[in-house]
Write a protein that holds these residues in place. Structure first.
Motif, PDB file in Angstrom:
ATOM      1  N   ASP A  98      69.394  23.812  22.868  1.00 39.49           N
ATOM      2  CA  ASP A  98      68.422  24.236  23.882  1.00 39.49           C
ATOM      3  C   ASP A  98      67.376  25.174  23.296  1.00 39.49           C
ATOM      4  O   ASP A  98      66.810  26.005  23.996  1.00 39.49           O
ATOM      5  CB  ASP A  98      69.140  24.903  25.064  1.00 39.49           C
ATOM      6  N   SER A 101      62.074  24.556  24.835  1.00 43.12           N
ATOM      7  CA  SER A 101      61.888  24.258  26.252  1.00 43.12           C
ATOM      8  C   SER A 101      61.013  23.016  26.415  1.00 43.12           C
ATOM      9  O   SER A 101      60.036  22.836  25.672  1.00 43.12           O
ATOM     10  CB  SER A 101      61.234  25.451  26.950  1.00 43.12           C
ATOM     11  N   SER A 146      67.894  30.445  24.696  1.00 43.69           N
ATOM     12  CA  SER A 146      68.668  29.519  23.858  1.00 43.69           C
ATOM     13  C   SER A 146      70.146  29.887  23.901  1.00 43.69           C
ATOM     14  O   SER A 146      70.722  30.377  22.923  1.00 43.69           O
ATOM     15  CB  SER A 146      68.145  29.550  22.420  1.00 43.69           C
ATOM     16  N   ASN A 234      57.154  30.152  25.416  1.00 40.69           N
ATOM     17  CA  ASN A 234      58.502  29.708  25.762  1.00 40.69           C
ATOM     18  C   ASN A 234      58.942  30.276  27.107  1.00 40.69           C
ATOM     19  O   ASN A 234      59.560  29.591  27.923  1.00 40.69           O
ATOM     20  CB  ASN A 234      59.466  30.146  24.647  1.00 40.69           C
ATOM     21  N   ASN A 237      58.684  29.109  31.066  1.00 39.13           N
ATOM     22  CA  ASN A 237      59.782  28.441  31.765  1.00 39.13           C
ATOM     23  C   ASN A 237      60.678  29.526  32.349  1.00 39.13           C
ATOM     24  O   ASN A 237      61.482  30.133  31.646  1.00 39.13           O
ATOM     25  CB  ASN A 237      60.569  27.554  30.801  1.00 39.13           C
ATOM     26  N   ARG A 240      64.472  30.078  31.799  1.00 42.51           N
ATOM     27  CA  ARG A 240      64.993  30.635  30.556  1.00 42.51           C
ATOM     28  C   ARG A 240      64.977  32.172  30.556  1.00 42.51           C
ATOM     29  O   ARG A 240      65.381  32.799  29.576  1.00 42.51           O
ATOM     30  CB  ARG A 240      64.175  30.114  29.364  1.00 42.51           C
TER      31      ARG A 240
END
Length: 387
Positions: A98, A101, A146, A234, A237, A240
């Motif tokens: 992961d 994204s 992650s 990143n 998102n 996350r």
């Protein structure tokens, strides 16, 4: 003294600044070594750190020497030491999981990752590289959110018998399960989520602690951050961001005189502004009441280069992990985690965390670093004042 051999998972802006710093301070003297919290730790200077392995997933980095890959796109941090010599260390393909994204595929490749057309390694491959390279410490620099990738690299560190420094807000050191794993293997663990040298979190914590010490009631506060590096892209998102917001919020809540209700505190990344590149701009607002219930307001704007701001802390974190290896201390390093990270297993004021780090460096702490107790732990780092 010999070298401190490190491996890096994720060769982005922060590792680029870290590696530049290793060479930048190589020819410095203590008197002109501006920007370091410690010139020496246990006899080790910044230049004693050596990168022996690196992992990334970007086609512009995989297969290149670290000295070249660290300046490749999408890295955009300030270059303050351009003359990093050829290191003879090839960047290996890492595990994606992961680490990227989905929304980042919609952006120009100069801003985002371009996955390499190389087979992903197995866990055994990563462990083999760590062992063959002679790495002593693995630094995790995966993108925020992650979760799987961070746990993967933490597990690889355990299997390879190397220390682990978790620089991102995925909870490893502050997880009792992972903390016990590293303790059982007698491997040092520092985390979670690196706290910049003089960034938004340390500044917000200091002001919150000042309110408490001066008898000012803090009623509401926010911290808004904008930046233009890959990390901020990143974090567009929002799915996350759960651990990031928790990490940053708890860092401030833990030093407040009274915990604020959730509706009265907002701390977290706010937006991505491409032209800012690695410059982060932070806006802090604090509202409170003084003597006689008289209201007051404080507003602050902080502008810093994000990655060099973390590198000065990482250099100390690495050397503390090395001392723990030499002294046979395994598990969470409580003082270094509290001083260097936003979400340690146990929160201290920064003054107290600083004292614990100085004791550790001076070898006065002894068995104190075995005292981390997770009994009653309920999923968030705990305040030392509340234990």
């Amino acid at each position: 003294m010999g070298k401190i051999r490190i491996a890096i998972a994720g060769l982005g802006n922060c590792p680029s600044s870290l590696i530049q710093g290793i060479y930048y301070y190589r020819d410095k003297n203590p008197e002109d070594a501006i920007g370091l919290m410690h010139w020496e730790i246990g006899g080790y200077k910044p230049s004693d750190i050596e990168v022996v392995a690196a992992f990334d997933i970007d086609k512009r980095k995989v297969g290149k020497d670290v000295s070249e890959a660290m300046f490749a796109l999408p890295n955009c941090t300030k270059v303050f030491c351009p003359d990093v010599p050829y290191m003879g260390v090839k960047v290996h393909m890492g595990k994606i999981l992961d680490g990227v994204s989905d929304h980042m595929k919609d952006y120009d490749e100069k801003y985002t990752f371009v996955p390499a057309d190389v087979p992903e390694p197995s866990k055994e491959d990563i462990i083999g590289i760590l062992k063959e390279s002679g790495a002593e410490i693995l630094l995790n620099y995966m993108p925020v959110g992650s979760e799987e990738a961070t746990r993967f690299y933490a597990d690889c560190a355990l299997s390879a018998g190397v220390a682990f420094i978790n620089n991102i807000p995925v909870f490893i050191a502050s997880s009792p399960v992972w903390a016990r794993k590293f303790k059982d293997r007698n491997l040092p663990l520092i985390g979670d989520d690196i706290k910049s040298q003089l960034g938004a979190t340390i500044t917000h914590r200091t002001l919150t602690d000042l309110f408490k010490k001066r008898g000012v009631k803090l009623e509401r506060t926010y911290q808004l951050n904008t930046g233009g590096n890959t990390d901020f892209l990143n974090m567009l998102n929002r799915h996350r961001l759960a651990s990031k917001k928790k990490s940053k919020t708890e860092a401030v809540q833990s030093v407040a005189a009274r915990r604020l209700d959730a509706e009265n505190i907002h701390i977290g990344p706010s937006d991505y502004v491409p032209w800012q590149k690695d410059n982060k701009v932070c806006f802090i607002r604090m509202e409170g009441k003084l003597f006689g219930d008289v209201p007051m307001e404080l507003e602050l704007r902080l502008s810093v280069e994000d990655s060099p701001n973390s590198a000065g802390v990482a250099i100390d974190s690495i050397r503390c992990a090395k001392l723990a290896l030499e002294r046979g201390i395994g598990g969470v390093l409580e003082g270094p985690s509290a001083y260097f990270c936003k979400h340690p297993p146990r929160q201290y004021t920064d003054d107290e965390a600083y004292r614990l780090v100085e004791e550790f460096i001076g070898d006065h702490a002894g068995k104190a670093y075995e005292r981390v107790d997770y009994s009653g732990w309920e999923g968030q780092s705990v305040s030392a004042q509340g234990r």
